[in-house]
Design an enzyme around this catalytic site. Structure first.
Site, PDB file in Angstrom:
ATOM      1  N   ASP A 132     -13.902   2.184   1.326  1.00 60.08           N
ATOM      2  CA  ASP A 132     -12.557   1.762   1.715  1.00 60.08           C
ATOM      3  C   ASP A 132     -12.281   2.211   3.142  1.00 60.08           C
ATOM      4  OD1 ASP A 132     -12.253   0.960  -0.884  1.00 60.08           O
ATOM      5  OD2 ASP A 132     -10.732   2.448  -1.414  1.00 60.08           O
ATOM      6  N   ARG A 182     -15.774  -6.019   3.806  1.00 58.59           N
ATOM      7  CA  ARG A 182     -14.576  -6.434   3.063  1.00 58.59           C
ATOM      8  C   ARG A 182     -13.426  -6.494   4.061  1.00 58.59           C
ATOM      9  NH1 ARG A 182     -13.660  -2.620  -1.426  1.00 58.59           N
ATOM     10  NH2 ARG A 182     -15.050  -4.089  -2.459  1.00 58.59           N
TER      11      ARG A 182
HETATM   12  P1  FDA Z   1       0.349  -9.897   1.790  1.00 56.33           P
HETATM   13  O1  FDA Z   1       0.756  -8.537   1.319  1.00 56.33           O
HETATM   14  O2  FDA Z   1       0.672 -10.304   3.185  1.00 56.33           O
HETATM   15  O3  FDA Z   1       0.959 -10.932   0.793  1.00 56.33           O
HETATM   16  C1  FDA Z   1       0.807 -12.334   0.965  1.00 56.33           C
HETATM   17  C2  FDA Z   1       1.253 -13.021  -0.292  1.00 56.33           C
HETATM   18  O4  FDA Z   1       0.373 -12.667  -1.376  1.00 56.33           O
HETATM   19  C3  FDA Z   1       2.647 -12.688  -0.780  1.00 56.33           C
HETATM   20  O5  FDA Z   1       3.618 -13.425  -0.112  1.00 56.33           O
HETATM   21  C4  FDA Z   1       2.515 -13.035  -2.247  1.00 56.33           C
HETATM   22  O6  FDA Z   1       2.592 -14.422  -2.428  1.00 56.33           O
HETATM   23  C5  FDA Z   1       1.126 -12.578  -2.569  1.00 56.33           C
HETATM   24  N1  FDA Z   1       1.106 -11.159  -3.003  1.00 56.33           N
HETATM   25  C6  FDA Z   1       0.699 -10.096  -2.278  1.00 56.33           C
HETATM   26  N2  FDA Z   1       0.830  -8.958  -2.967  1.00 56.33           N
HETATM   27  C7  FDA Z   1       1.358  -9.301  -4.137  1.00 56.33           C
HETATM   28  C8  FDA Z   1       1.751  -8.557  -5.279  1.00 56.33           C
HETATM   29  N3  FDA Z   1       1.626  -7.227  -5.308  1.00 56.33           N
HETATM   30  N4  FDA Z   1       2.256  -9.241  -6.330  1.00 56.33           N
HETATM   31  C9  FDA Z   1       2.374 -10.583  -6.292  1.00 56.33           C
HETATM   32  N5  FDA Z   1       2.028 -11.337  -5.242  1.00 56.33           N
HETATM   33  C10 FDA Z   1       1.531 -10.709  -4.175  1.00 56.33           C
HETATM   34  N6  FDA Z   1      -6.265  -1.798   2.522  1.00 56.33           N
HETATM   35  C11 FDA Z   1      -6.737  -0.861   3.389  1.00 56.33           C
HETATM   36  O7  FDA Z   1      -6.051  -0.477   4.327  1.00 56.33           O
HETATM   37  N7  FDA Z   1      -7.989  -0.341   3.192  1.00 56.33           N
HETATM   38  C12 FDA Z   1      -8.814  -0.765   2.192  1.00 56.33           C
HETATM   39  O8  FDA Z   1      -9.946  -0.280   2.069  1.00 56.33           O
HETATM   40  C13 FDA Z   1      -8.319  -1.757   1.298  1.00 56.33           C
HETATM   41  N8  FDA Z   1      -9.100  -2.226   0.264  1.00 56.33           N
HETATM   42  C14 FDA Z   1      -8.688  -3.313  -0.460  1.00 56.33           C
HETATM   43  C15 FDA Z   1      -9.554  -3.915  -1.360  1.00 56.33           C
HETATM   44  C16 FDA Z   1      -9.172  -5.078  -2.026  1.00 56.33           C
HETATM   45  C17 FDA Z   1     -10.124  -5.723  -3.005  1.00 56.33           C
HETATM   46  C18 FDA Z   1      -7.882  -5.647  -1.777  1.00 56.33           C
HETATM   47  C19 FDA Z   1      -7.443  -6.905  -2.457  1.00 56.33           C
HETATM   48  C20 FDA Z   1      -7.008  -5.029  -0.907  1.00 56.33           C
HETATM   49  C21 FDA Z   1      -7.379  -3.872  -0.237  1.00 56.33           C
HETATM   50  N9  FDA Z   1      -6.524  -3.245   0.657  1.00 56.33           N
HETATM   51  C22 FDA Z   1      -7.018  -2.255   1.498  1.00 56.33           C
HETATM   52  C23 FDA Z   1      -5.080  -3.617   0.731  1.00 56.33           C
HETATM   53  C24 FDA Z   1      -4.813  -4.645   1.824  1.00 56.33           C
HETATM   54  O9  FDA Z   1      -4.916  -4.050   3.103  1.00 56.33           O
HETATM   55  C25 FDA Z   1      -3.395  -5.224   1.697  1.00 56.33           C
HETATM   56  O10 FDA Z   1      -2.471  -4.195   1.863  1.00 56.33           O
HETATM   57  C26 FDA Z   1      -3.128  -5.927   0.380  1.00 56.33           C
HETATM   58  O11 FDA Z   1      -4.217  -6.671  -0.068  1.00 56.33           O
HETATM   59  C27 FDA Z   1      -1.910  -6.857   0.521  1.00 56.33           C
HETATM   60  O12 FDA Z   1      -2.146  -7.834   1.493  1.00 56.33           O
HETATM   61  P2  FDA Z   1      -2.459  -9.375   1.138  1.00 56.33           P
HETATM   62  O13 FDA Z   1      -3.554  -9.799   2.034  1.00 56.33           O
HETATM   63  O14 FDA Z   1      -2.717  -9.514  -0.296  1.00 56.33           O
HETATM   64  O15 FDA Z   1      -1.211 -10.186   1.592  1.00 56.33           O
END
Ligand code: FDA
Length: 310
Positions: A132, A182
């Site tokens: 991570d 990732r």
């Molecule tokens: P974002 O938060 O911008 O959301 C976009 C849209 O996705 C929302 O409008 C909604 O539609 C949907 N959505 C998002 N979250 C939702 C929820 N909780 N419930 C319902 N809908 C939701 N970070 C980091 O700093 N270091 C790391 O090592 C990792 N590792 C990691 C592994 C994996 C497999 C994932 C999926 C994520 C991470 N992260 C991470 C977290 C990442 O940085 C980020 O904070 C989250 O994935 C949220 O960002 P999104 O890209 O999902 O979109």
């Protein structure tokens, strides 16, 4: 940054809250949506349930900033046992680790040795170990440890954060290594001097970095890409992009968190994409849970519903 997000991220760093809130029943209840349970067996059970849907797993034992060498070694031992249990369970699951949990604050060398032990064991069970990416104070050392292990021939992958302005330059080193990367937006509180402050900029950075990691140079070098996002707009953009470029649907994978956008996870699997879901377990879940709430303050309503629903 929104007020709610700032408050939740500050809460994620509060030692007092971490020690007290985990005992509050309503908080424990609310986490069930994102965590099948505190034990490895709970996470393996979730991985077994996901498998028939064509969804693979990533498992992570929650914990950060271990301050004692024996504890850090014990975390490495735990991951090795967990990899062994994954093998016995016969599920497709890879471990994802935080370097501060493996003793990074005690020195890079001790942390590297712990991670190498996990990676050596991973090789015996044919798995990749994922690293991570934590707050920006750790970016350089995390990439260094990853590079060292990768150059030694270990099967390790690393997360990079699209919100950091430096990440495109970091790909200059990761791509020639043929790294498993990732890509995530980034979950920590970072200043605008080093991180894009607006959502539009972070989203665009995510797309550009992802497209580069799917590009000819990266493919020729053997790069593997995991797109860690739940964002429907970005997911659609990547689906269109791979179709336009004539890339195979299974040449990369989408990755999401357990319990978030389950229907979309299923839809991607049904449509022929590779998808992995990160399942967390362990008793150190409070800071992690607060970061999940910060990502989507609407989730606070689940907590509120849990308070009044009992
Ligand atoms: P974002 O938060 O911008 O959301 C976009 C849209 O996705 C929302 O409008 C909604 O539609 C949907 N959505 C998002 N979250 C939702 C929820 N909780 N419930 C319902 N809908 C939701 N970070 C980091 O700093 N270091 C790391 O090592 C990792 N590792 C990691 C592994 C994996 C497999 C994932 C999926 C994520 C991470 N992260 C991470 C977290 C990442 O940085 C980020 O904070 C989250 O994935 C949220 O960002 P999104 O890209 O999902 O979109």
């Amino acid at each position: 940054m929104g007020v709610m997000r700032s408050v939740l991220l500050a809460g994620s760093e509060s030692v007092w809250l971490r020690e007290h809130a985990v005992r509050w029943r309503f908080v424990r209840g609310a986490t069930k949506r994102f965590m099948p349970g505190e034990r490895l067996e709970d996470a393996l059970g979730a991985a077994r349930e996901l498998a028939p849907q064509g969804i693979a797993a990533i498992l992570t034992h929650l914990g950060e900033n271990v301050a004692d060498e024996a504890e850090a070694r014990a975390v490495a031992d735990h991951y090795i046992r967990a990899q062994e249990q994954v093998r016995v369970a016969g599920v497709d699951a890879e471990m994802s680790v935080k370097l501060t949990q493996l003793g990074l604050d005690l020195g890079a060398e001790a942390c590297y040795a712990n991670l190498r032990r996990i990676a050596e064991h991973a090789a015996t069970v044919g798995r990749t170990v994922w690293i991570d990416m934590e707050g920006s104070a750790y970016t350089d050392v995390t990439l260094d440890i990853h590079r060292r292990l990768k150059q030694e021939g270990h099967s390790v992958g690393v997360a990079v954060q699209a919100y950091l302005r430096r990440t495109n330059a970091d790909l200059d080193t990761l791509i020639p290594l043929g790294a498993a990367v990732r890509l995530v937006k980034g979950a920590y509180k970072e200043p605008a001097s080093i991180a894009f402050p607006t959502r539009a900029e972070v989203d665009e950075s995510f797309f550009q970095l992802g497209a580069r990691l799917l590009g000819a140079e990266a493919r020729a070098a053997g790069v593997f890409l995991g797109l860690g996002t739940h964002d429907p707009v970005l997911i659609r953009r990547f689906e269109a992009h791979v179709a336009e470029q004539g890339l195979p649907k299974d040449g990369f994978e989408f990755e999401m968190l357990y319990g978030i956008r389950r229907e979309e996870q299923q839809r991607l699997a049904t449509d022929g994409y590779r998808i992995r879901v990160l399942v967390s377990y362990g008793d150190y879940w409070f800071p992690w849970y607060m970061r999940r709430l910060a990502e989507r303050p609407a989730n606070v309503w689940f907590v509120v519903k849990n308070i009044f629903g009992r």
